[in-house]
Design a protein around this motif. Structure first.
Motif, PDB file in Angstrom:
ATOM      1  N   ASP A   8     -21.749 -13.184-111.087  1.00  0.00           N
ATOM      2  CA  ASP A   8     -21.679 -12.024-111.920  1.00  0.00           C
ATOM      3  C   ASP A   8     -21.210 -10.512-111.450  1.00  0.00           C
ATOM      4  OD1 ASP A   8     -19.878 -10.319-113.875  1.00  0.00           O
ATOM      5  OD2 ASP A   8     -21.628 -10.519-115.774  1.00  0.00           O
ATOM      6  N   GLU A   9     -20.400  -9.506-111.100  1.00  0.00           N
ATOM      7  CA  GLU A   9     -20.009  -8.345-110.795  1.00  0.00           C
ATOM      8  C   GLU A   9     -20.573  -8.937-109.452  1.00  0.00           C
ATOM      9  OE1 GLU A   9     -19.601  -6.222-111.991  1.00  0.00           O
ATOM     10  OE2 GLU A   9     -20.092  -6.145-114.310  1.00  0.00           O
ATOM     11  N   ILE A  10     -19.606  -9.784-108.693  1.00  0.00           N
ATOM     12  CA  ILE A  10     -19.455 -10.238-106.923  1.00  0.00           C
ATOM     13  C   ILE A  10     -19.127  -9.095-106.189  1.00  0.00           C
ATOM     14  CG2 ILE A  10     -18.014 -10.795-107.574  1.00  0.00           C
ATOM     15  CD1 ILE A  10     -20.324 -12.361-105.706  1.00  0.00           C
ATOM     16  N   GLY A  11     -18.505  -8.218-106.376  1.00  0.00           N
ATOM     17  CA  GLY A  11     -17.910  -7.089-105.928  1.00  0.00           C
ATOM     18  C   GLY A  11     -18.363  -6.061-105.509  1.00  0.00           C
ATOM     19  N   ASP A  12     -19.820  -5.931-106.081  1.00  0.00           N
ATOM     20  CA  ASP A  12     -21.103  -5.034-105.732  1.00  0.00           C
ATOM     21  C   ASP A  12     -21.657  -5.307-104.595  1.00  0.00           C
ATOM     22  OD1 ASP A  12     -20.209  -3.099-108.109  1.00  0.00           O
ATOM     23  OD2 ASP A  12     -20.806  -4.276-109.782  1.00  0.00           O
ATOM     24  N   ILE A  13     -21.366  -6.503-104.335  1.00  0.00           N
ATOM     25  CA  ILE A  13     -22.879  -6.725-103.281  1.00  0.00           C
ATOM     26  C   ILE A  13     -22.648  -6.041-101.834  1.00  0.00           C
ATOM     27  CG2 ILE A  13     -23.438  -9.272-104.525  1.00  0.00           C
ATOM     28  CD1 ILE A  13     -22.098 -10.783-101.943  1.00  0.00           C
ATOM     29  N   SER A  14     -23.516  -6.060-100.701  1.00  0.00           N
ATOM     30  CA  SER A  14     -23.364  -5.609 -99.667  1.00  0.00           C
ATOM     31  C   SER A  14     -22.614  -6.536 -98.483  1.00  0.00           C
ATOM     32  CB  SER A  14     -24.854  -4.728 -99.296  1.00  0.00           C
ATOM     33  OG  SER A  14     -25.487  -6.015 -98.838  1.00  0.00           O
ATOM     34  N   ARG A  15     -21.617  -5.882 -97.668  1.00  0.00           N
ATOM     35  CA  ARG A  15     -21.343  -6.527 -96.603  1.00  0.00           C
ATOM     36  C   ARG A  15     -22.550  -7.514 -96.010  1.00  0.00           C
ATOM     37  NH1 ARG A  15     -16.395  -5.827 -94.709  1.00  0.00           N
ATOM     38  NH2 ARG A  15     -16.622  -6.796 -92.777  1.00  0.00           N
ATOM     39  N   ASP A  16     -23.207  -7.217 -95.507  1.00  0.00           N
ATOM     40  CA  ASP A  16     -24.434  -8.118 -95.267  1.00  0.00           C
ATOM     41  C   ASP A  16     -24.601  -9.441 -96.376  1.00  0.00           C
ATOM     42  OD1 ASP A  16     -24.674  -6.507 -92.861  1.00  0.00           O
ATOM     43  OD2 ASP A  16     -26.448  -5.604 -93.824  1.00  0.00           O
ATOM     44  N   MET A  17     -24.742  -9.019 -97.430  1.00  0.00           N
ATOM     45  CA  MET A  17     -25.844 -10.066 -98.468  1.00  0.00           C
ATOM     46  C   MET A  17     -24.047 -10.857 -98.106  1.00  0.00           C
ATOM     47  SD  MET A  17     -27.372 -12.216-100.431  1.00  0.00           S
ATOM     48  CE  MET A  17     -28.459 -10.534 -99.791  1.00  0.00           C
ATOM     49  N   GLN A  18     -22.614  -9.823 -98.308  1.00  0.00           N
ATOM     50  CA  GLN A  18     -21.589 -10.691 -97.828  1.00  0.00           C
ATOM     51  C   GLN A  18     -21.423 -12.573 -97.133  1.00  0.00           C
ATOM     52  OE1 GLN A  18     -17.872  -8.332 -98.290  1.00  0.00           O
ATOM     53  NE2 GLN A  18     -19.544  -7.027 -99.700  1.00  0.00           N
ATOM     54  N   VAL A  19     -21.733 -11.949 -96.451  1.00  0.00           N
ATOM     55  CA  VAL A  19     -21.718 -13.035 -95.005  1.00  0.00           C
ATOM     56  C   VAL A  19     -22.235 -13.713 -95.001  1.00  0.00           C
ATOM     57  CG1 VAL A  19     -22.798 -12.671 -92.474  1.00  0.00           C
ATOM     58  CG2 VAL A  19     -21.822 -10.764 -93.161  1.00  0.00           C
ATOM     59  N   LYS A  20     -24.083 -13.538 -95.478  1.00  0.00           N
ATOM     60  CA  LYS A  20     -25.219 -14.997 -95.614  1.00  0.00           C
ATOM     61  C   LYS A  20     -24.266 -15.821 -96.997  1.00  0.00           C
ATOM     62  CE  LYS A  20     -28.728 -12.302 -94.573  1.00  0.00           C
ATOM     63  NZ  LYS A  20     -29.820 -11.659 -95.268  1.00  0.00           N
ATOM     64  N   LEU A  21     -23.704 -15.388 -98.262  1.00  0.00           N
ATOM     65  CA  LEU A  21     -23.123 -16.128 -99.002  1.00  0.00           C
ATOM     66  C   LEU A  21     -21.748 -16.659 -98.879  1.00  0.00           C
ATOM     67  CD1 LEU A  21     -23.170 -15.937-102.431  1.00  0.00           C
ATOM     68  CD2 LEU A  21     -21.251 -14.409-102.067  1.00  0.00           C
ATOM     69  N   LEU A  22     -20.880 -16.058 -97.281  1.00  0.00           N
ATOM     70  CA  LEU A  22     -19.558 -16.939 -97.280  1.00  0.00           C
ATOM     71  C   LEU A  22     -19.961 -17.813 -96.668  1.00  0.00           C
ATOM     72  CD1 LEU A  22     -16.654 -17.231 -97.164  1.00  0.00           C
ATOM     73  CD2 LEU A  22     -17.224 -15.281 -94.622  1.00  0.00           C
ATOM     74  N   ARG A  23     -21.345 -18.063 -96.193  1.00  0.00           N
ATOM     75  CA  ARG A  23     -22.081 -19.131 -95.143  1.00  0.00           C
ATOM     76  C   ARG A  23     -22.183 -20.193 -95.654  1.00  0.00           C
ATOM     77  NH1 ARG A  23     -27.674 -20.421 -93.124  1.00  0.00           N
ATOM     78  NH2 ARG A  23     -27.348 -23.547 -92.304  1.00  0.00           N
ATOM     79  N   VAL A  24     -22.858 -20.240 -97.729  1.00  0.00           N
ATOM     80  CA  VAL A  24     -22.859 -20.778 -98.320  1.00  0.00           C
ATOM     81  C   VAL A  24     -21.711 -21.524 -98.644  1.00  0.00           C
ATOM     82  CG1 VAL A  24     -24.307 -21.142-100.563  1.00  0.00           C
ATOM     83  CG2 VAL A  24     -25.820 -19.523 -99.469  1.00  0.00           C
TER      84      VAL A  24
END
Length: 673
Positions: free
Chosen positions: A460-476
């Motif tokens: 939920d509220e995925i638009g609020d995460i930082s770009r660094d965390m976005q990179v790690k989430l993208l890998r998953v």
């Protein structure tokens, strides 16, 4: 000497008293002691015992035998025989002596009855209780003065004496309940001259015997269960007696030490397992916990041993052992289980509250039905879903519905509110961490992706995460793998991702705060929930649902809702959407009075915003009315500015889109390029 009794009623109570009186005279006269025996009987009784004589039940025509002890026995027997062989008449001169004999006999019977440890109940031919001894009082808890003269079945639960009176059949060894007491009873009819004149019940309290029997059975069952537990336990278990002789080992012990129980049972523990912790406990009498033993192959064993005390005397030792490697595996499983339990406890509480707030998706509007159709199709796949919509539109409710109708419905549904978790902790929350990974990481923690394995994770509220965390989430999302914080192990996961946001991700991409590659990974199946202001036809259904749900939760009388209130609710623009509607309904129920929710219970801002205002539909220019074409041009211009297309503007004005296009060109409202 034999004699036939000719007395026409046999030896009944009064005649028996006459015989006893006469027998006492003859015994005293000759210095002898006489006995009487029924010819068919085997037992002789003193002829001077009124109770015994009556109990013989001698009838007219029966033959009896007279016996005598003493030197002048022949003379005594001759005289007694003559007396019995005739018709015995009641001697009125000796009536007082005979009454005394009868009275003494009666008193003797009563004393006998009272001294019995068994309960005695006697009823007459009408089943009225005539005798109720002291033991009967103790066993039944009833007082004789309260039962004498009453019907047996009225005072004694499940009494069968009336059946004995009716059938004349004797009953032996019958079990019966009287209140909480269990008795065993014999019931016998009293028959005089072939007629049933009463019945007797003699009974004994066997409650204690029953209790002991039940306790013995329970002990036997407990022993069997205990044995089964020991036999199937994963820990190695052994027992020795106070001399150190091995009395029991379970299959896990045999496997751990590679022995057969028949080879070691009966041997001394010191001779077979010199390192066993039980040897030390036998000597000290104190339990020993966490003792470490190493087998010849290097396997480490942890053992606990405790002494067995019975009545203050040590009778032996019981020991349990487990391999350290197995214990480590169990600790890891326990940590994982604890993490899941903790999460699901929190989720269960939150889910219960969620279900109370919104048990089902309610609404019949076309826009909502269209969204639910798309969602139901998405649920049949494992594709990533991106749910968009304003705050309070029910994004999580839709995410749960997708999970619950998918093949993963029996697997975990893990919710993560990305905006509610500090940036420094979000990575640990999503992917977990190893012990010592950072200050405060006192043990390994499983992340939400690991907990959601084979299930669904709702970000939920995925638009609020930082770009660094976005990179790690993208890998998953791409590789379906991750590492815990501070860990080296790569963990594979198979999880369905449902994300949600109320942010404009396209604008965030233009601003550089949201990665395009992550956006396209998330936006596989996009679903946009309409705001409540675009589905106002659903407001009456939602209001009715919330009224019923909140009334039930708060134990209120279910109220209706007035048309005026519905009108105000439908006219409001609902920036907080469905969540705001529920809050307003709850407030109105709490503050409102009467059977209907009315305007007085609504917040002031709702009423003020919806107060009808006077609107001038026709604008005058210098006080003059303009031409129809001028007004038509203004109306079409406003419609196109608001709706951006001929089709939507036409629908708003009730005209065909072709008509709107023609008139727009007529009034030069569009570019002809």
């Amino acid at each position: 000497m034999n004699v036939i009794i000719h007395n026409y009623k046999g030896i009944h109570a009064r005649i028996a008293a006459m015989i006893v009186f006469r027998a006492n005279q003859i015994n005293n006269q000759y210095g002898v002691y006489m006995f009487i025996q029924k010819k068919s009987g085997k037992q002789k009784i003193p002829i001077t015992s009124m109770v015994a004589l009556t109990s013989l039940g001698v009838k007219s025509g029966d033959e009896v035998t007279l016996l005598c002890q003493g030197e002048k026995g022949a003379e005594a027997l001759q005289e007694m025989t003559q007396y019995l062989s005739g018709q015995i008449e009641i001697d009125k001169a000796n009536i007082d002596e005979m009454d005394t004999i009868i009275e003494n006999a009666t008193l003797t019977s009563e004393k006998i009855f009272e001294s019995l440890s068994n309960g005695l109940v006697v009823v007459d031919e009408n089943n009225n209780i005539t005798t109720f001894n002291r033991a009967a009082e103790i066993i039944t808890g009833l007082k004789r003065e309260n039962v004498i003269g009453k019907k047996a079945q009225e005072v004694l639960e499940d009494s069968k004496l009336h059946v004995v009176l009716k059938t004349g059949q004797e009953v032996k060894g019958a079990r019966q309940k009287i209140g909480k007491t269990t008795i065993i009873t014999n019931r016998t009819p009293v028959i005089v001259e072939d007629k049933i004149v009463g019945a007797v019940a003699i009974f004994q309290d066997i409650s204690e015997i029953d209790r002991l029997s039940s306790a013995l059975e329970s002990v036997k069952e407990l022993k069997e269960r205990f044995h089964n537990i020991l036999e199937h336990a994963h820990d190695a278990i052994s027992m020795v007696d106070d001399q150190g002789i091995i009395t029991y080992v379970n299959p896990a012990f045999e496997e751990m030490w590679q022995v057969q129980r028949q080879e070691i049972l009966g041997k001394n523990i010191s001779d077979t397992f010199a390192q066993d912790v039980g040897i030390e406990v036998l000597k000290s009498g104190k339990k020993k916990l966490g003792a470490r033993i190493q087998k010849e192959d290097g396997t480490k064993i942890i053992s606990n041993a405790s002494p067995i005390f019975i009545n203050g005397m040590m009778k032996g030792v019981v020991a349990t052992s487990k391999e350290v490697t197995e214990l480590q595996k169990m600790m890891e499983k326990l940590e994982a289980a604890e993490a899941k339990v903790k999460y699901f406890q929190e989720e269960l509480y939150r889910k219960d509250k969620f279900d109370e707030a919104f048990q089902r998706i309610i609404g019949k509007s076309g826009s909502l039905r269209e969204i639910l159709t798309i969602a139901s199709k998405a649920a049949k796949t494992s594709s990533t879903v991106l749910i968009r919509g304003e705050s309070g539109t029910g994004k999580e409710l839709l995410a749960r519905a997708i999970h619950q109708t998918s093949e993963k419905k029996n697997k975990p549904f893990i919710r993560v509110n990305c905006a509610a978790i500090p940036e420094s902790l979000l990575e640990s929350e999503l992917f977990g961490h190893e012990k010592g990974a950072f200050t405060g990481a006192i043990r390994r923690k499983l992340g939400k992706f690991e907990l959601a394995n084979h299930g669904t994770i709702f970000l939920d509220e995925i638009g609020d995460i930082s770009r660094d965390m976005q990179v790690k989430l993208l890998r998953v999302l791409q590789e379906r793998e991750f590492e815990r914080v501070g860990g080296l192990e790569t963990i594979k996961c198979s999880v369905r991702v449902v994300a949600a946001t109320n942010k404009n991700l396209e604008q965030a991409m233009l601003q550089g705060s949201f990665r395009e590659d992550l956006y396209y990974r998330l936006n596989v199946i996009p679903i946009t929930l309409p705001p409540l202001r675009d589905r106002k036809g659903d407001i009456p259904l939602l209001a009715e649902h919330f009224i019923e749900k909140i009334s039930k939760r708060e134990n209120m009388t279910v109220k209706g809702i007035s048309k005026n209130v519905l009108g105000l609710l439908e006219a409001y623009h609902w920036p907080g959407n469905i969540r705001e509607l529920e809050n307003i309904i709850e407030r109105a129920l709490a503050l409102g009075e009467g059977e209907l929710l009315d305007e007085d219970a609504l917040p002031g801002y709702l009423k003020s915003e919806n107060t009808p205002k006077t609107v001038e539909l026709v604008n005058l220019v210098n006080g003059e009315v303009m031409s129809m074409a001028a007004y038509e041009k203004q109306i079409i211009q406003k419609a196109l500015q608001k709706h951006k297309s001929f089709n939507r503007a036409g629908k708003a004005l009730g005209l065909a889109h072709r008509t709107i296009a023609l008139k727009a060109r007529k009034y030069n409202l569009i570019s002809e390029e």
